[in-house]
Design a protein around this motif. Sequence first.
Motif, PDB file in Angstrom:
ATOM      1  N   TYR A 319       0.663  -1.245   0.082  1.00  0.00           N
ATOM      2  CA  TYR A 319       0.053  -0.002   0.040  1.00  0.00           C
ATOM      3  C   TYR A 319       0.917   1.227   0.124  1.00  0.00           C
ATOM      4  CZ  TYR A 319      -4.157   2.773   1.327  1.00  0.00           C
ATOM      5  OH  TYR A 319      -5.066   3.835   1.222  1.00  0.00           O
ATOM      6  N   ARG A 323       1.794   4.033  -3.304  1.00  0.00           N
ATOM      7  CA  ARG A 323       1.494   5.561  -3.423  1.00  0.00           C
ATOM      8  C   ARG A 323       2.920   6.347  -3.552  1.00  0.00           C
ATOM      9  NH1 ARG A 323      -2.603   3.859  -4.207  1.00  0.00           N
ATOM     10  NH2 ARG A 323      -4.407   3.859  -2.978  1.00  0.00           N
ATOM     11  N   MET A 333       9.162   2.933   7.884  1.00  0.00           N
ATOM     12  CA  MET A 333       7.960   3.510   8.335  1.00  0.00           C
ATOM     13  C   MET A 333       7.087   2.575   9.484  1.00  0.00           C
ATOM     14  SD  MET A 333       6.445   6.000   5.359  1.00  0.00           S
ATOM     15  CE  MET A 333       4.760   6.528   6.199  1.00  0.00           C
ATOM     16  N   ALA A 337       6.418   2.426  13.323  1.00  0.00           N
ATOM     17  CA  ALA A 337       4.973   2.566  13.848  1.00  0.00           C
ATOM     18  C   ALA A 337       4.753   1.265  14.717  1.00  0.00           C
ATOM     19  CB  ALA A 337       3.933   2.343  12.685  1.00  0.00           C
TER      20      ALA A 337
ATOM     21  N   ALA B  83      -6.618   2.960  -6.735  1.00  0.00           N
ATOM     22  CA  ALA B  83      -7.667   2.980  -5.720  1.00  0.00           C
ATOM     23  C   ALA B  83      -7.816   1.609  -5.142  1.00  0.00           C
ATOM     24  CB  ALA B  83      -8.876   3.788  -6.138  1.00  0.00           C
ATOM     25  N   PHE B  84      -7.569   1.043  -4.021  1.00  0.00           N
ATOM     26  CA  PHE B  84      -7.844  -0.149  -3.496  1.00  0.00           C
ATOM     27  C   PHE B  84      -9.482  -0.691  -3.251  1.00  0.00           C
ATOM     28  CE2 PHE B  84      -3.642  -1.940  -2.016  1.00  0.00           C
ATOM     29  CZ  PHE B  84      -2.655  -0.877  -2.754  1.00  0.00           C
ATOM     30  N   PRO B  87      -8.841  -0.869   0.989  1.00  0.00           N
ATOM     31  CA  PRO B  87      -7.752  -0.023   1.457  1.00  0.00           C
ATOM     32  C   PRO B  87      -6.988  -0.641   2.707  1.00  0.00           C
ATOM     33  CG  PRO B  87      -9.436   1.329   0.751  1.00  0.00           C
ATOM     34  CD  PRO B  87      -9.932  -0.191   0.906  1.00  0.00           C
ATOM     35  N   VAL B  88      -5.935  -0.530   3.257  1.00  0.00           N
ATOM     36  CA  VAL B  88      -5.233  -1.297   4.223  1.00  0.00           C
ATOM     37  C   VAL B  88      -5.183  -0.223   5.340  1.00  0.00           C
ATOM     38  CG1 VAL B  88      -3.056  -2.435   4.787  1.00  0.00           C
ATOM     39  CG2 VAL B  88      -3.645  -2.572   2.291  1.00  0.00           C
ATOM     40  N   GLU B  89      -5.480  -0.976   6.484  1.00  0.00           N
ATOM     41  CA  GLU B  89      -5.206   0.106   7.792  1.00  0.00           C
ATOM     42  C   GLU B  89      -3.986  -0.076   8.239  1.00  0.00           C
ATOM     43  OE1 GLU B  89      -7.960  -0.753  11.225  1.00  0.00           O
ATOM     44  OE2 GLU B  89      -9.571  -1.102   9.764  1.00  0.00           O
ATOM     45  N   ILE B  90      -3.171   0.945   8.626  1.00  0.00           N
ATOM     46  CA  ILE B  90      -1.760   0.951   8.993  1.00  0.00           C
ATOM     47  C   ILE B  90      -1.851   1.696  10.435  1.00  0.00           C
ATOM     48  CG2 ILE B  90       0.606   1.602   8.245  1.00  0.00           C
ATOM     49  CD1 ILE B  90      -0.091   1.532   5.370  1.00  0.00           C
ATOM     50  N   PRO B  91      -2.020   0.952  11.349  1.00  0.00           N
ATOM     51  CA  PRO B  91      -1.937   1.553  12.636  1.00  0.00           C
ATOM     52  C   PRO B  91      -0.685   2.177  12.986  1.00  0.00           C
ATOM     53  CG  PRO B  91      -2.666  -0.562  12.900  1.00  0.00           C
ATOM     54  CD  PRO B  91      -2.028  -0.414  11.580  1.00  0.00           C
ATOM     55  N   GLY B  92      -0.669   3.475  13.769  1.00  0.00           N
ATOM     56  CA  GLY B  92       0.700   4.041  14.260  1.00  0.00           C
ATOM     57  C   GLY B  92       1.386   4.912  13.021  1.00  0.00           C
ATOM     58  N   VAL B  93       0.707   4.800  11.865  1.00  0.00           N
ATOM     59  CA  VAL B  93       1.455   5.828  10.727  1.00  0.00           C
ATOM     60  C   VAL B  93       0.181   6.823  10.699  1.00  0.00           C
ATOM     61  CG1 VAL B  93       2.094   6.182   8.240  1.00  0.00           C
ATOM     62  CG2 VAL B  93       2.699   3.986   9.492  1.00  0.00           C
ATOM     63  N   TYR B  97       1.140  12.497   7.590  1.00  0.00           N
ATOM     64  CA  TYR B  97       2.445  12.164   7.568  1.00  0.00           C
ATOM     65  C   TYR B  97       2.757  11.213   6.478  1.00  0.00           C
ATOM     66  CZ  TYR B  97       7.001   9.699   8.557  1.00  0.00           C
ATOM     67  OH  TYR B  97       8.378   9.095   8.489  1.00  0.00           O
ATOM     68  N   PHE B  98       1.815  10.189   6.169  1.00  0.00           N
ATOM     69  CA  PHE B  98       1.855   9.311   5.122  1.00  0.00           C
ATOM     70  C   PHE B  98       1.798   9.900   3.782  1.00  0.00           C
ATOM     71  CE2 PHE B  98      -1.538   7.041   2.472  1.00  0.00           C
ATOM     72  CZ  PHE B  98      -0.834   6.221   1.712  1.00  0.00           C
ATOM     73  N   VAL B 142      -3.340   6.051   9.170  1.00  0.00           N
ATOM     74  CA  VAL B 142      -3.937   5.638   7.920  1.00  0.00           C
ATOM     75  C   VAL B 142      -5.070   4.602   7.990  1.00  0.00           C
ATOM     76  CG1 VAL B 142      -3.419   4.683   5.430  1.00  0.00           C
ATOM     77  CG2 VAL B 142      -1.648   6.083   6.861  1.00  0.00           C
ATOM     78  N   ASN B 143      -6.265   4.863   7.588  1.00  0.00           N
ATOM     79  CA  ASN B 143      -7.521   4.070   7.298  1.00  0.00           C
ATOM     80  C   ASN B 143      -7.976   3.395   8.574  1.00  0.00           C
ATOM     81  OD1 ASN B 143      -7.768   4.528   4.726  1.00  0.00           O
ATOM     82  ND2 ASN B 143      -6.387   3.077   4.032  1.00  0.00           N
ATOM     83  N   ASN B 154     -11.273   8.138   1.444  1.00  0.00           N
ATOM     84  CA  ASN B 154      -9.846   8.471   1.519  1.00  0.00           C
ATOM     85  C   ASN B 154      -9.090   8.142   0.381  1.00  0.00           C
ATOM     86  OD1 ASN B 154      -7.588   9.601   3.197  1.00  0.00           O
ATOM     87  ND2 ASN B 154      -7.145   7.481   4.131  1.00  0.00           N
ATOM     88  N   GLU B 155      -9.334   6.927  -0.479  1.00  0.00           N
ATOM     89  CA  GLU B 155      -8.687   6.434  -1.736  1.00  0.00           C
ATOM     90  C   GLU B 155      -8.924   7.766  -2.714  1.00  0.00           C
ATOM     91  OE1 GLU B 155      -7.000   3.925  -0.172  1.00  0.00           O
ATOM     92  OE2 GLU B 155      -6.868   3.257  -2.192  1.00  0.00           O
TER      93      GLU B 155
END
Lengths: 370, 253
Positions: A319, A323, A333, A337, B83-84, B87-93, B97-98, B142-143, B154-155
């Motif tokens: 993902y 991007r 990253m 995290a 556009a997925f 969409p993937v969840e990315i905890p902590g990011v 910032y992403f 993120v997500n 968001n996508e």
Amino acid sequence: MEAALLDELGGADTPERAEAWRYSRNALRALAQMSFVAADPDLALAPEVCAQFAWPHTQGRRLVFINGRLSGAHSDLRDEGIVVAADAGTIHIVDAARPLHLVHIGVPGANAARWQTTLDLQVSSARASLIEQHIGVPGGDLLGVFDLHIQVAERAALDWVVLSELGEQAALLRRVKLGMAGQSQVRRSDALFGGRLQRLELGVELAGAQARLESRGTFVLRGREHAEVRLDVRHQARECACDVLWRGVADQRARGIFHGGITVEPGADGSDARLSSKNVLLSALAEIDTQPVLEIHADEVQAGHGATVGQIDERALFYLRSRGIPLEQARRMLVAAFCAQALGAIGDDGLRERIDALAQARLPSPDAAQ
Amino acid sequence: MLKIENLHVRVAGKEILKGLSLDVQAGQVHAIMGPNGAGKSTLGNVLAGREGYEVTAGSVSYDGQDLLALEPEQRAAAGVFLAFQYPVEIPGVNNTYFLRTAFNAQRKARGEPELDSMQFLKRVREKLAVLHLKDELLHRAVNEGFSGGEKKRNEIFQLALLEPRLAILDETDSGLDIDALKMVADGVNAMRDPARAFIVVTHYQRLLDYIVPDVVHVLADGRIVESGDASLAHKLEEHGYAWVAQRRVAGAA
């Protein structure tokens, strides 16, 4: 000397001791084959080593030990809330709004060297704060043994951040005994980096009712580094709580071990015990073992634990890359995290960012990866 | 802009795309419709460079270069955006910032100057306003904890921010209620441009009422079996995918 060292630190004389050193015995044995001389506490510190601990915001509240002995030249303590015994073996935090910065530096000499020291710390402040820092200077074989006994008085509260950064020839064994009286609170955040062998034994006695421990920690290892964390948390009184959350990362051929032992003793009714240990391997040759061990001998206990060892989330990696974020940057990253889950509790922004940066800097470049 | 010829793709040993060809010109919107399992998502993933998709034959050329030879991040920098569907969840990011890291990484790869945080935030606020999204979205990871609709929006927000030249929307309409669907379509329509192309992958015709395509393709069993104008989508809606299958049998006979 060899046999003595093995016997003293990790002897297999009882089944318990044998089991407790099961994963680190080989690393210890390699150390035991060296001939150590006593480390010289009068060695000078290079400027870059001083820069590692000379933080402006802990000026005036810093105690520096070199190879186990208090260094008058580098220490700087003017805060009235901190009482230090003449030999520096006992420190009492009475009332200190600002953190005490305790620095232990191992400096190698011409020969393999060893130091050992014991410190007693008493906390009776309701807002005590401690930054404990361990530095193993690279450049020679070094073994440090550090015993720390901390007693936290009734209703006292301690915010405690522990950072250890060791060179690849440094070994450090830390044995911490923490006693907590009724309604006391301790929040400890650990970050472990580097070392041929570093082992943290954290024994905690929740001895008074409603004592509360929060243990957060992360280790980030690479090369042939080896780190073991062993928690032994004992609930001994009613309505105590412990919340343990650790995150481990190992790359290349590194080895990490997390043992999370929580025992709720008879009579410690109404306890709440939580443990989470998640770990990520960044290479096929890296290894992490995690063992949550919950023993419950009381009633009305709430307990939960989870432990995993896995790889970096490929879906998240793709993902980020889709991007436009390059592979290595995306990996960094995600690892940052992941570690941040354990470091988020550090209230001191500057310190947290410093530890974040250290964790990221310890991830290898793509050419060094295996 | 994009030329796919006779593309064969295998996933986990099973052939999913079996000779797909597609020609997309700048400024066009192509819709790809088809039943479940036809290979719609595989197409999007192969174009974006996901691992685990083995191209056994065929070629994909994007602006004259071999797209399949590029890493996913290089494709993104070259202007390809997926556009997925999930969409993937990315905890902590953190989302901001992403986005800024992605945005500047693409600019850097193209040899363009990176934007500082003030310049970047200004741009973000402009795009948020267009999509009627809340600022609050930026402060979250993120997500993480986003509803299905929020993830899809968001996508589209990322699409608006990154301004790709070729955008692939993989079932962006799935799981959206009619209001969210319109919002997504508005976002896409605002981005239509003579220099930009879209490939809209969808199971249902509904989205195409709002994003009117120039060309509609039917993907079945790993190939494009029928192409036509926007009216083809309505015929499909009326007759179902079985109709296409029957026509293929009739054609083969």
